[in-house]
Design a protein around this motif. Structure first.
Motif, PDB file in Angstrom:
ATOM      1  N   LEU A 138       0.840  -1.201   0.000  1.00 15.16           N
ATOM      2  CA  LEU A 138       0.000   0.000   0.000  1.00 15.16           C
ATOM      3  C   LEU A 138       0.874   1.250   0.000  1.00 15.16           C
ATOM      4  CD1 LEU A 138      -2.845  -0.854   2.566  1.00 15.16           C
ATOM      5  CD2 LEU A 138      -2.987  -0.870   0.068  1.00 15.16           C
ATOM      6  N   GLY A 139       1.971   1.203   0.724  1.00  9.33           N
ATOM      7  CA  GLY A 139       2.893   2.334   0.732  1.00  9.33           C
ATOM      8  C   GLY A 139       3.463   2.621  -0.633  1.00  9.33           C
ATOM      9  N   GLN A 140       3.696   1.573  -1.428  1.00 10.15           N
ATOM     10  CA  GLN A 140       4.191   1.776  -2.786  1.00 10.15           C
ATOM     11  C   GLN A 140       3.164   2.526  -3.633  1.00 10.15           C
ATOM     12  OE1 GLN A 140       7.072   1.341  -4.042  1.00 10.15           O
ATOM     13  NE2 GLN A 140       6.629   1.678  -6.197  1.00 10.15           N
ATOM     14  N   LEU A 141       1.888   2.218  -3.453  1.00  7.09           N
ATOM     15  CA  LEU A 141       0.844   2.936  -4.182  1.00  7.09           C
ATOM     16  C   LEU A 141       0.839   4.415  -3.805  1.00  7.09           C
ATOM     17  CD1 LEU A 141      -2.251   0.542  -4.119  1.00  7.09           C
ATOM     18  CD2 LEU A 141      -0.921   1.244  -6.112  1.00  7.09           C
ATOM     19  N   ILE A 142       1.017   4.691  -2.514  1.00  7.16           N
ATOM     20  CA  ILE A 142       1.046   6.085  -2.071  1.00  7.16           C
ATOM     21  C   ILE A 142       2.228   6.821  -2.695  1.00  7.16           C
ATOM     22  CG2 ILE A 142       1.338   7.597  -0.061  1.00  7.16           C
ATOM     23  CD1 ILE A 142      -0.112   5.467   1.594  1.00  7.16           C
ATOM     24  N   ARG A 143       3.375   6.166  -2.758  1.00  2.00           N
ATOM     25  CA  ARG A 143       4.548   6.803  -3.376  1.00  2.00           C
ATOM     26  C   ARG A 143       4.312   7.080  -4.851  1.00  2.00           C
ATOM     27  NH1 ARG A 143       6.995   3.348   0.357  1.00  2.00           N
ATOM     28  NH2 ARG A 143       7.170   1.643  -1.147  1.00  2.00           N
ATOM     29  N   ILE A 158      -5.324  10.552  -9.423  1.00  2.00           N
ATOM     30  CA  ILE A 158      -6.691  10.197  -9.030  1.00  2.00           C
ATOM     31  C   ILE A 158      -6.931   8.705  -9.205  1.00  2.00           C
ATOM     32  CG2 ILE A 158      -9.124  10.505  -9.642  1.00  2.00           C
ATOM     33  CD1 ILE A 158      -8.412  13.431 -10.277  1.00  2.00           C
ATOM     34  N   ARG A 159      -6.403   8.155 -10.306  1.00  2.00           N
ATOM     35  CA  ARG A 159      -6.563   6.721 -10.539  1.00  2.00           C
ATOM     36  C   ARG A 159      -5.863   5.915  -9.443  1.00  2.00           C
ATOM     37  NH1 ARG A 159      -7.910   3.363 -14.818  1.00  2.00           N
ATOM     38  NH2 ARG A 159      -8.078   1.284 -13.948  1.00  2.00           N
ATOM     39  N   LEU A 160      -4.659   6.338  -9.075  1.00  2.13           N
ATOM     40  CA  LEU A 160      -3.923   5.642  -8.026  1.00  2.13           C
ATOM     41  C   LEU A 160      -4.623   5.766  -6.674  1.00  2.13           C
ATOM     42  CD1 LEU A 160      -0.356   6.591  -9.197  1.00  2.13           C
ATOM     43  CD2 LEU A 160      -1.079   4.251  -8.680  1.00  2.13           C
ATOM     44  N   SER A 161      -5.272   6.902  -6.446  1.00  4.58           N
ATOM     45  CA  SER A 161      -6.040   7.072  -5.214  1.00  4.58           C
ATOM     46  C   SER A 161      -7.135   6.014  -5.121  1.00  4.58           C
ATOM     47  CB  SER A 161      -6.674   8.465  -5.162  1.00  4.58           C
ATOM     48  OG  SER A 161      -5.694   9.462  -5.047  1.00  4.58           O
ATOM     49  N   GLY A 162      -7.843   5.818  -6.224  1.00 10.02           N
ATOM     50  CA  GLY A 162      -8.868   4.777  -6.240  1.00 10.02           C
ATOM     51  C   GLY A 162      -8.279   3.393  -6.071  1.00 10.02           C
ATOM     52  N   ASP A 163      -7.115   3.154  -6.692  1.00  7.77           N
ATOM     53  CA  ASP A 163      -6.470   1.847  -6.564  1.00  7.77           C
ATOM     54  C   ASP A 163      -6.084   1.549  -5.116  1.00  7.77           C
ATOM     55  OD1 ASP A 163      -6.741   1.298  -9.233  1.00  7.77           O
ATOM     56  OD2 ASP A 163      -4.672   1.768  -9.766  1.00  7.77           O
ATOM     57  N   PHE A 164      -5.696   2.586  -4.377  1.00  8.41           N
ATOM     58  CA  PHE A 164      -5.355   2.412  -2.958  1.00  8.41           C
ATOM     59  C   PHE A 164      -6.554   1.850  -2.200  1.00  8.41           C
ATOM     60  CE2 PHE A 164      -5.324   4.086   1.387  1.00  8.41           C
ATOM     61  CZ  PHE A 164      -4.064   3.716   1.832  1.00  8.41           C
ATOM     62  N   HIS A 165      -7.722   2.423  -2.426  1.00  7.59           N
ATOM     63  CA  HIS A 165      -8.929   1.959  -1.742  1.00  7.59           C
ATOM     64  C   HIS A 165      -9.310   0.550  -2.202  1.00  7.59           C
ATOM     65  CE1 HIS A 165     -10.227   5.801   0.243  1.00  7.59           C
ATOM     66  NE2 HIS A 165      -9.359   6.268  -0.636  1.00  7.59           N
ATOM     67  N   CYS A 207      -7.496  11.913  -3.711  1.00  4.41           N
ATOM     68  CA  CYS A 207      -7.732  11.664  -2.295  1.00  4.41           C
ATOM     69  C   CYS A 207      -6.792  12.436  -1.387  1.00  4.41           C
ATOM     70  CB  CYS A 207      -7.579  10.169  -2.016  1.00  4.41           C
ATOM     71  SG  CYS A 207      -9.034   9.204  -2.418  1.00  4.41           S
ATOM     72  N   GLY A 208      -5.554  12.526  -1.718  1.00  2.00           N
ATOM     73  CA  GLY A 208      -4.613  13.204  -0.844  1.00  2.00           C
ATOM     74  C   GLY A 208      -3.637  12.221  -0.230  1.00  2.00           C
ATOM     75  N   CYS A 209      -2.362  12.323  -0.650  1.00  2.00           N
ATOM     76  CA  CYS A 209      -1.358  11.376  -0.175  1.00  2.00           C
ATOM     77  C   CYS A 209      -1.168  11.450   1.336  1.00  2.00           C
ATOM     78  CB  CYS A 209      -0.023  11.653  -0.874  1.00  2.00           C
ATOM     79  SG  CYS A 209      -0.071  11.418  -2.659  1.00  2.00           S
ATOM     80  N   LEU A 210      -1.267  12.648   1.905  1.00  2.00           N
ATOM     81  CA  LEU A 210      -1.045  12.780   3.347  1.00  2.00           C
ATOM     82  C   LEU A 210      -2.085  11.999   4.135  1.00  2.00           C
ATOM     83  CD1 LEU A 210      -0.054  16.553   3.664  1.00  2.00           C
ATOM     84  CD2 LEU A 210       1.443  14.545   3.705  1.00  2.00           C
ATOM     85  N   GLU A 211      -3.327  12.033   3.672  1.00  2.00           N
ATOM     86  CA  GLU A 211      -4.376  11.285   4.368  1.00  2.00           C
ATOM     87  C   GLU A 211      -4.181   9.789   4.201  1.00  2.00           C
ATOM     88  OE1 GLU A 211      -8.104  12.826   3.054  1.00  2.00           O
ATOM     89  OE2 GLU A 211      -7.661  14.856   3.758  1.00  2.00           O
ATOM     90  N   HIS A 212      -3.788   9.372   3.017  1.00  2.00           N
ATOM     91  CA  HIS A 212      -3.480   7.962   2.812  1.00  2.00           C
ATOM     92  C   HIS A 212      -2.309   7.542   3.693  1.00  2.00           C
ATOM     93  CE1 HIS A 212      -5.498   7.555  -1.418  1.00  2.00           C
ATOM     94  NE2 HIS A 212      -6.355   7.546  -0.431  1.00  2.00           N
ATOM     95  N   GLN A 213      -1.307   8.405   3.799  1.00  2.00           N
ATOM     96  CA  GLN A 213      -0.140   8.074   4.609  1.00  2.00           C
ATOM     97  C   GLN A 213      -0.509   7.953   6.088  1.00  2.00           C
ATOM     98  OE1 GLN A 213       3.098   7.397   3.377  1.00  2.00           O
ATOM     99  NE2 GLN A 213       3.180   6.568   5.459  1.00  2.00           N
TER     100      GLN A 213
END
Length: 260
Positions: A138-143, A158-165, A207-213
């Protein structure tokens, strides 16, 4: 682990995924010949174009044009459109054809309400069995999302944000909620295109990388209640940033929009 992420074959942001893959984005394979393209691949192309913000809300999906773009008959296109309509991604209009759905403000609020109900549960289920390696993926997706932002590639971010979820849903093992979330993520992409702040060029549109992090940090600490709370607040922030104003009309060149 059952793969719940949609399988795509065209955009460099839309690869097949598995639990062992550290990234969800790879170069696209060469387009397949019309004789071998499957209904599932046609569906994946359309979904990819929506998730990548190429097919905008209101785009007319003319069956003849789609058939020509994919090199298939109209009878192959209709079931795909019906499937997309069942997922609330496309609207079938009697005697007028299909269009990419234009979610109303009320529908936008409903989508985020639904996501707030199911995603904390998916986070809890994911954390029950997730290994350190799973969380590292999951951290790799955030990076990757952060890199896309820095490069100004907001569509990919945006696409990667959705992929994280979706990766969390996949790892949860809950296939039913995972399928529901996949539809909600597609609808969220339409919502962001229609009502996202300053369109897709805004750093607030994804989504926002900081929130994902922050969510990832809670997962690493195995702080389940905190992670569930952060997911709910994260989704609420995205909803709060929506701007319910009319957007420009959609483009019409379906072959170009589908990457064909």
């Amino acid at each position: 682990m059952t793969n719940l992420l949609p399988q795509h074959n065209e955009a460099d942001e839309t690869p097949p995924t598995s639990a062992s893959a550290p990234a969800l984005h790879h170069p696209a394979p060469a387009p397949r010949s019309p004789a071998t393209v499957t209904d599932a691949e046609i569906y994946d192309r359309v979904i990819s174009a929506i998730l990548d913000h190429r097919l905008l809300p209101g785009t007319k999906l003319v069956e003849d044009k789609l058939a020509g773009a994919f090199g298939v008959s109209r009878t192959r296109i209709r079931p795909v459109l019906v499937r997309l309509a069942n997922e609330n991604v496309v609207i079938m209009r009697p005697n007028r054809g299909a269009v990419v759905a234009e979610p109303s403000p009320a529908e936008a609020h409903e989508v985020f309400e639904a996501r707030r109900l199911i995603e904390p549960t998916l986070v809890q289920a994911y954390m029950a069995d997730a290994t350190d390696d799973d969380i590292a993926q999951l951290g790799q997706l955030i990076r990757q999302e952060d890199e896309a932002r820095l490069q100004g590639d907001m569509r990919r971010a945006i696409r990667l944000s959705g992929d994280f979820h979706l990766a969390i849903a996949e790892g949860s093992g809950n296939q039913t909620l995972g399928r529901i979330l996949r539809e909600l993520v597609s609808r969220t992409s339409l919502i962001l295109m229609a009502y996202g702040p300053v369109a897709a060029t805004s750093s607030r549109a994804a989504c926002g990388c900081l929130e994902h992090q922050a969510l990832l940090d809670a997962m690493r600490l195995r702080a389940v209640p905190e992670a569930m709370r952060l997911m709910r607040e994260h989704l609420s922030r995205i909803e709060a940033d929506l701007v319910f104003e009319h957007q420009p009309p959609a483009k019409e060149d379906l072959a170009e929009l589908l990457g064909l």
